[in-house]
Scaffold this motif. Sequence first.
Motif, mmCIF file in Angstrom:
data_model
loop_
_atom_site.group_PDB
_atom_site.id
_atom_site.type_symbol
_atom_site.label_atom_id
_atom_site.label_comp_id
_atom_site.label_asym_id
_atom_site.label_seq_id
_atom_site.Cartn_x
_atom_site.Cartn_y
_atom_site.Cartn_z
ATOM 1 N N GLY A 57 36.801 26.714 50.856
ATOM 2 C CA GLY A 57 35.954 27.186 50.955
ATOM 3 C C GLY A 57 34.395 26.280 51.395
ATOM 4 N N GLY A 117 32.002 46.982 51.367
ATOM 5 C CA GLY A 117 31.637 45.748 52.187
ATOM 6 C C GLY A 117 32.034 44.447 51.930
ATOM 7 N N LEU A 155 35.642 42.111 51.402
ATOM 8 C CA LEU A 155 36.956 42.471 50.983
ATOM 9 C C LEU A 155 37.312 41.472 50.155
ATOM 10 N N HIS A 156 36.287 40.939 49.603
ATOM 11 C CA HIS A 156 37.609 39.269 48.720
ATOM 12 C C HIS A 156 38.510 40.291 47.866
ATOM 13 N N ASP A 157 39.546 39.735 47.139
ATOM 14 C CA ASP A 157 40.326 40.459 46.278
ATOM 15 C C ASP A 157 41.625 39.787 45.275
ATOM 16 N N GLY A 205 40.453 37.060 43.344
ATOM 17 C CA GLY A 205 39.604 36.944 42.008
ATOM 18 C C GLY A 205 40.085 37.942 41.694
ATOM 19 N N MET A 255 32.303 45.335 37.907
ATOM 20 C CA MET A 255 32.743 45.241 39.257
ATOM 21 C C MET A 255 32.590 43.590 40.101
ATOM 22 N N SER A 256 33.949 43.626 41.257
ATOM 23 C CA SER A 256 32.973 41.752 42.400
ATOM 24 C C SER A 256 32.750 42.035 43.557
ATOM 25 N N LEU A 283 30.217 37.973 48.236
ATOM 26 C CA LEU A 283 28.975 37.989 49.166
ATOM 27 C C LEU A 283 28.008 37.438 48.650
ATOM 28 N N THR A 284 27.025 37.396 48.548
ATOM 29 C CA THR A 284 25.302 37.449 48.967
ATOM 30 C C THR A 284 25.361 38.558 48.991
ATOM 31 N N ALA A 297 32.690 34.227 34.290
ATOM 32 C CA ALA A 297 33.468 33.533 35.378
ATOM 33 C C ALA A 297 34.474 33.594 35.557
ATOM 34 N N ALA A 357 39.436 34.341 34.865
ATOM 35 C CA ALA A 357 39.686 35.802 34.281
ATOM 36 C C ALA A 357 40.192 36.061 33.161
HETATM 37 CO CO1 B1M Z 1 35.408 34.260 52.289
HETATM 38 N N1 B1M Z 1 34.011 33.745 51.801
HETATM 39 N N2 B1M Z 1 34.236 35.046 53.824
HETATM 40 N N3 B1M Z 1 37.131 34.748 52.724
HETATM 41 N N4 B1M Z 1 35.894 33.222 51.032
HETATM 42 C C1 B1M Z 1 33.221 32.913 50.352
HETATM 43 C C2 B1M Z 1 32.976 33.408 49.216
HETATM 44 C C3 B1M Z 1 32.609 32.049 51.002
HETATM 45 C C4 B1M Z 1 32.092 31.209 49.260
HETATM 46 C C5 B1M Z 1 32.690 31.111 51.600
HETATM 47 C C6 B1M Z 1 31.801 29.165 51.655
HETATM 48 O O1 B1M Z 1 30.768 29.880 52.793
HETATM 49 N N5 B1M Z 1 31.309 28.152 50.920
HETATM 50 C C7 B1M Z 1 31.102 32.125 51.696
HETATM 51 C C8 B1M Z 1 30.621 33.411 50.852
HETATM 52 C C9 B1M Z 1 29.077 32.639 50.968
HETATM 53 C C10 B1M Z 1 27.918 33.652 50.429
HETATM 54 O O2 B1M Z 1 27.917 34.970 50.433
HETATM 55 N N6 B1M Z 1 27.110 33.326 49.449
HETATM 56 C C11 B1M Z 1 32.689 33.283 52.561
HETATM 57 C C12 B1M Z 1 32.020 34.192 53.043
HETATM 58 C C13 B1M Z 1 30.944 33.863 54.509
HETATM 59 C C14 B1M Z 1 33.005 35.483 54.130
HETATM 60 C C15 B1M Z 1 32.870 36.128 55.799
HETATM 61 C C16 B1M Z 1 31.515 36.701 56.239
HETATM 62 C C17 B1M Z 1 33.289 34.548 56.533
HETATM 63 C C18 B1M Z 1 33.202 35.101 57.798
HETATM 64 O O3 B1M Z 1 33.763 36.419 58.619
HETATM 65 N N7 B1M Z 1 32.651 34.792 58.833
HETATM 66 C C19 B1M Z 1 33.667 36.985 54.872
HETATM 67 C C20 B1M Z 1 33.582 38.647 54.822
HETATM 68 C C21 B1M Z 1 34.400 39.027 54.933
HETATM 69 C C22 B1M Z 1 34.345 40.543 54.059
HETATM 70 O O4 B1M Z 1 34.572 40.728 52.772
HETATM 71 N N8 B1M Z 1 33.315 41.579 54.602
HETATM 72 C C23 B1M Z 1 35.017 36.288 54.001
HETATM 73 C C24 B1M Z 1 36.286 36.176 54.556
HETATM 74 C C25 B1M Z 1 37.252 35.858 53.690
HETATM 75 C C26 B1M Z 1 38.538 36.062 53.597
HETATM 76 C C27 B1M Z 1 39.230 37.359 54.195
HETATM 77 C C28 B1M Z 1 39.280 34.980 54.481
HETATM 78 C C29 B1M Z 1 39.644 35.368 52.698
HETATM 79 C C30 B1M Z 1 39.858 36.529 51.341
HETATM 80 C C31 B1M Z 1 41.007 36.871 51.319
HETATM 81 C C32 B1M Z 1 41.248 37.961 49.448
HETATM 82 O O5 B1M Z 1 40.551 37.849 49.351
HETATM 83 N N9 B1M Z 1 41.901 39.046 50.195
HETATM 84 C C33 B1M Z 1 37.995 34.370 52.336
HETATM 85 C C34 B1M Z 1 38.646 33.674 51.149
HETATM 86 C C35 B1M Z 1 39.813 32.988 50.259
HETATM 87 C C36 B1M Z 1 37.302 33.006 50.865
HETATM 88 C C37 B1M Z 1 37.458 31.354 49.687
HETATM 89 C C38 B1M Z 1 37.327 30.523 50.698
HETATM 90 C C39 B1M Z 1 37.825 32.023 48.523
HETATM 91 C C40 B1M Z 1 37.968 33.448 47.414
HETATM 92 C C41 B1M Z 1 38.615 33.360 46.433
HETATM 93 O O6 B1M Z 1 39.438 33.824 46.490
HETATM 94 N N10 B1M Z 1 38.802 32.427 45.362
HETATM 95 C C42 B1M Z 1 35.313 32.086 49.169
HETATM 96 C C43 B1M Z 1 35.383 30.230 49.056
HETATM 97 C C44 B1M Z 1 34.733 30.464 47.337
HETATM 98 O O7 B1M Z 1 34.792 31.103 46.381
HETATM 99 N N11 B1M Z 1 34.407 29.274 46.747
HETATM 100 C C45 B1M Z 1 35.580 32.342 50.564
HETATM 101 C C46 B1M Z 1 39.821 31.982 44.178
HETATM 102 C C47 B1M Z 1 39.581 33.374 43.414
HETATM 103 C C48 B1M Z 1 40.278 32.654 42.063
HETATM 104 O O8 B1M Z 1 38.667 32.725 43.011
HETATM 105 O O9 B1M Z 1 37.226 35.386 43.900
HETATM 106 O O10 B1M Z 1 35.654 33.634 42.112
HETATM 107 P P1 B1M Z 1 37.348 33.764 42.287
HETATM 108 O O11 B1M Z 1 37.513 35.384 41.113
HETATM 109 C C49 B1M Z 1 37.393 34.755 39.670
HETATM 110 C C50 B1M Z 1 35.794 34.367 38.837
HETATM 111 O O12 B1M Z 1 34.886 34.638 40.629
HETATM 112 C C51 B1M Z 1 36.252 36.133 38.442
HETATM 113 O O13 B1M Z 1 37.355 35.629 37.849
HETATM 114 C C52 B1M Z 1 39.042 35.709 38.708
HETATM 115 C C53 B1M Z 1 39.464 34.590 38.656
HETATM 116 O O14 B1M Z 1 39.269 33.771 37.626
HETATM 117 N N12 B1M Z 1 36.590 37.250 38.882
HETATM 118 C C54 B1M Z 1 35.545 38.053 38.139
HETATM 119 C C55 B1M Z 1 36.212 37.128 40.068
HETATM 120 N N13 B1M Z 1 35.631 39.064 40.451
HETATM 121 C C56 B1M Z 1 35.420 39.238 38.538
HETATM 122 C C57 B1M Z 1 35.112 40.795 38.237
HETATM 123 C C58 B1M Z 1 35.257 40.479 36.857
HETATM 124 C C59 B1M Z 1 35.370 39.395 36.250
HETATM 125 C C60 B1M Z 1 35.107 38.219 36.630
HETATM 126 O O15 B1M Z 1 34.629 41.739 36.136
HETATM 127 C C61 B1M Z 1 34.831 42.523 37.045
#
Ligand code: B1M
Length: 221
Positions: A54, A105, A107-109, A111, A152-153, A156-157, A203, A205
Amino acid sequence: MEKQYARILQKLSKAVEEFDADRAKEAAIEAIEEGLDPLRAIDEGLAKGIRVIGELFEKKEAFLPELIMAGEAMKAGTQVLMEEIQKRGLSVKKLGTVLIGTVHGDLHDIGKNIVISMLESAGFEVIDLGVDVAPEVFVKKVEEVQPGVVGMSALLTTTAPGQEKVIKLLRDAGLRDKVKVIIGGAATSETWADEIGADAHAADAVEAVRKIKALLGIKQG
Ligand code: B1M
């Protein structure tokens, strides 16, 4: 033992950084066999690797195909570990129902699915709406299922405002007082939760389980 765990955690992280789904799965199986806590294996192993990718993506040193492949590797490993987490929680009685989805909008799933596994292993019934869930679908399902909590998860901003929309629609439908709302995902924060009128933000799970229990008045532990 700790040295052995450190080696497995490193292997999990590297498998994601090097887009190797087979190795991620293999390391996840090894983690379970060696007695490493599956949640720790996700947090300090696989998730560490995805954070590295990321950050590279943010600096434009990695690109979308790499992000996709790293996501696939992370999924392969988490699937094995989540099955183990769920297996350990099977005997627990149901504490309540949680409806959960990733907002419209988005697709991240990865987390969200970890949160689901943790909730299920803690004893909750979870109804997963999947990804890219329209605000109207959240509301319709709340009406239909009458869960204690809707989650709700948003990663993206650009999609986080979808959480606010759901809360507004719940209010318009007269349902807001009947369900607790929790939000999470990398694009969210405590401040955002306060701003949009959610009941809680988590923040990670573990915090999600703790806060959902608190929202429902369930004893922790
Ligand atoms: Co995306 N992506 N991505 N991506 N991606 C981010 C989020 C990003 C921060 C990367 C970056 O630039 N550093 C950035 C967002 C920037 C922003 O908006 N500020 C980004 C972007 C830009 C994009 C695309 C737009 C890229 C493009 O197409 N140009 C695109 C958007 C697609 C879309 O959604 N429409 C995109 C696509 C993708 C993939 C499909 C390639 C893939 C997702 C695969 C999937 O999920 N099936 C992907 C990935 C893997 C990431 C990063 C690298 C990792 C996300 C992740 O899985 N983290 C991510 C970078 C980052 O987050 N640092 C990034 C691991 C996971 C365990 O953590 O999801 O945070 P997280 O979940 C945690 C907590 O947040 C919490 O608990 C979880 C477990 O501890 N939590 C909850 C989550 N949901 C919760 C709900 C709750 C409570 C807690 O209550 C309901």
